[in-house]
Design a protein around this motif. Structure first.
Motif, PDB file in Angstrom:
ATOM      1  N   GLY A   1     -21.818  -3.860   6.826  1.00 27.94           N
ATOM      2  CA  GLY A   1     -20.336  -3.173   6.717  1.00 27.94           C
ATOM      3  C   GLY A   1     -18.734  -3.762   5.268  1.00 27.94           C
ATOM      4  N   LYS A   2     -19.634  -4.611   4.179  1.00 28.01           N
ATOM      5  CA  LYS A   2     -18.539  -5.499   4.247  1.00 28.01           C
ATOM      6  C   LYS A   2     -17.705  -4.320   2.715  1.00 28.01           C
ATOM      7  N   THR A   3     -18.919  -3.935   2.341  1.00 30.28           N
ATOM      8  CA  THR A   3     -18.171  -3.023   0.450  1.00 30.28           C
ATOM      9  C   THR A   3     -17.361  -2.340   1.500  1.00 30.28           C
ATOM     10  N   LEU A   4     -17.689  -1.867   2.040  1.00 33.79           N
ATOM     11  CA  LEU A   4     -16.526  -0.448   2.341  1.00 33.79           C
ATOM     12  C   LEU A   4     -14.580  -1.027   3.123  1.00 33.79           C
ATOM     13  N   LEU A   5     -15.205  -2.286   3.318  1.00 32.72           N
ATOM     14  CA  LEU A   5     -14.463  -3.285   3.679  1.00 32.72           C
ATOM     15  C   LEU A   5     -12.941  -3.624   2.418  1.00 32.72           C
ATOM     16  N   ALA A   6     -14.200  -4.004   1.768  1.00 30.66           N
ATOM     17  CA  ALA A   6     -13.870  -4.164   0.087  1.00 30.66           C
ATOM     18  C   ALA A   6     -13.054  -2.982  -0.553  1.00 30.66           C
ATOM     19  N   GLU A   7     -13.644  -1.614  -0.457  1.00 28.55           N
ATOM     20  CA  GLU A   7     -12.850  -0.707  -0.895  1.00 28.55           C
ATOM     21  C   GLU A   7     -11.582  -0.663   0.026  1.00 28.55           C
ATOM     22  N   PHE A   8     -11.514  -0.666   1.216  1.00 29.63           N
ATOM     23  CA  PHE A   8     -10.033  -0.969   1.827  1.00 29.63           C
ATOM     24  C   PHE A   8      -9.081  -1.939   1.691  1.00 29.63           C
ATOM     25  N   ALA A   9      -9.242  -2.654   0.964  1.00 30.71           N
ATOM     26  CA  ALA A   9      -9.323  -3.935  -0.079  1.00 30.71           C
ATOM     27  C   ALA A   9      -8.357  -3.467  -1.390  1.00 30.71           C
ATOM     28  N   LEU A  10      -9.230  -3.127  -1.958  1.00 30.55           N
ATOM     29  CA  LEU A  10      -9.349  -1.836  -3.692  1.00 30.55           C
ATOM     30  C   LEU A  10      -7.713  -0.907  -2.979  1.00 30.55           C
ATOM     31  N   VAL A  11      -7.970  -0.680  -2.130  1.00 30.90           N
ATOM     32  CA  VAL A  11      -7.065   1.237  -2.238  1.00 30.90           C
ATOM     33  C   VAL A  11      -5.874   0.351  -1.045  1.00 30.90           C
ATOM     34  N   GLU A  12      -5.778  -0.402  -0.809  1.00 30.19           N
ATOM     35  CA  GLU A  12      -4.305  -1.210  -0.137  1.00 30.19           C
ATOM     36  C   GLU A  12      -3.515  -1.729  -0.844  1.00 30.19           C
ATOM     37  N   SER A  13      -4.431  -2.570  -2.000  1.00 35.45           N
ATOM     38  CA  SER A  13      -3.920  -3.626  -3.440  1.00 35.45           C
ATOM     39  C   SER A  13      -3.095  -2.729  -4.423  1.00 35.45           C
ATOM     40  N   LEU A  14      -3.356  -1.306  -4.636  1.00 33.05           N
ATOM     41  CA  LEU A  14      -2.523  -0.168  -5.124  1.00 33.05           C
ATOM     42  C   LEU A  14      -1.944   0.599  -3.912  1.00 33.05           C
ATOM     43  N   GLN A  15      -1.754   0.407  -3.418  1.00 33.08           N
ATOM     44  CA  GLN A  15      -0.954   1.493  -2.369  1.00 33.08           C
ATOM     45  C   GLN A  15       0.494   1.646  -3.107  1.00 33.08           C
ATOM     46  N   SER A  16       1.757   0.635  -3.186  1.00 36.77           N
ATOM     47  CA  SER A  16       2.153   0.408  -3.144  1.00 36.77           C
ATOM     48  C   SER A  16       3.370   0.247  -4.735  1.00 36.77           C
ATOM     49  N   GLN A  17       2.250   0.609  -5.428  1.00 38.81           N
ATOM     50  CA  GLN A  17       2.835  -0.141  -7.287  1.00 38.81           C
ATOM     51  C   GLN A  17       1.652   0.100  -8.000  1.00 38.81           C
ATOM     52  N   ALA A  18       1.670  -0.353  -9.176  1.00 38.36           N
ATOM     53  CA  ALA A  18       0.582   0.450  -9.619  1.00 38.36           C
ATOM     54  C   ALA A  18      -0.097  -0.955 -10.168  1.00 38.36           C
TER      55      ALA A  18
END
Length: 203
Positions: free
Chosen positions: A38-55
């Motif tokens: 499940g590494k790839t899905l966790l990486a997806e969550f990290a990507l979304v979190e990194s852009l959650q509050s700012q461009a």
């Protein structure tokens, strides 16, 4: 995810998602999970979190075009509509594509193409997160040396961009101690030994 048929999380995914520090803390991190856990899905969550509050621009580095196509397909299904997705694969040949850094963008790229973009495009100040998949390739030959060069450049840039985060993902890293010291992991090493299949060991 539910619309995509993902109605349950694997144990390592659940444990790391419950530990919100994996996504919310600043600083470089290292994620080590066995293959197909499940590494790839966790990486997806990290990507979304990194852009959650700012461009900004977050990057997912893949060593092979085939893996890049798999990641692109998954991100197309899972990313929010507010995040743009760009795929850039191959070597140094050809012109670097234009990357618009004003919005929220995820770039999936091979190290060679990302290296070209770092040299020719004005993207480095927009970077929020760089994920290195199959990070154990740091320990192998020419590709490892190239990847080490990219990470060294990003580590130097972190002095002026404290919000830039590096996340290395691998199943088979050998020297965790040296890598953690170099990347200033400072305890942000996430490991889970759970495997999706049983194993038989014979003597």
């Amino acid at each position: 995810m539910i619309e995509d048929g993902r109605v349950a999380l694997l144990p390592p995914q659940f444990r790391l998602l419950r530990d919100s520090s994996f996504f919310s803390l600043q600083g470089n991190a290292l994620l080590s999970l066995p293959t197909s856990s499940g590494k790839t899905l966790l990486a997806e969550f990290a990507l979304v979190e990194s852009l959650q509050s700012q461009a900004g621009l977050s990057v997912y580095l893949v060593p092979y075009i085939a893996l890049g196509n798999q990641v692109m397909a998954a991100l197309k299904r899972h990313l929010p509509e507010s995040i743009s997705l760009i795929g850039v694969f191959g070597g140094y040949e050809g012109e670097a594509p234009a990357i618009v850094t004003g919005g929220r963008t995820v770039l999936v790229a091979t190290p060679e193409r990302f290296d070209l973009l770092l040299r020719t495009a004005s993207i480095i100040d927009a970077l929020k997160l760089v994920i290195v998949d199959e990070a154990h390739l740091l320990e192998s030959g020419v590709r490892g040396a190239r990847l080490e060069g990219i990470l060294s450049r990003l580590l130097l840039k972190q002095h002026s961009l404290p919000n830039l985060r590096l996340l290395l993902v691998s199943a088979v890293l050998q020297d965790i101690t040296a890598l953690s010291t170099w990347l200033k992991i400072d305890g942000r090493y996430f490991h889970d030994g759970w495997r999706p299949t049983s194993r038989r060991v014979a003597f």
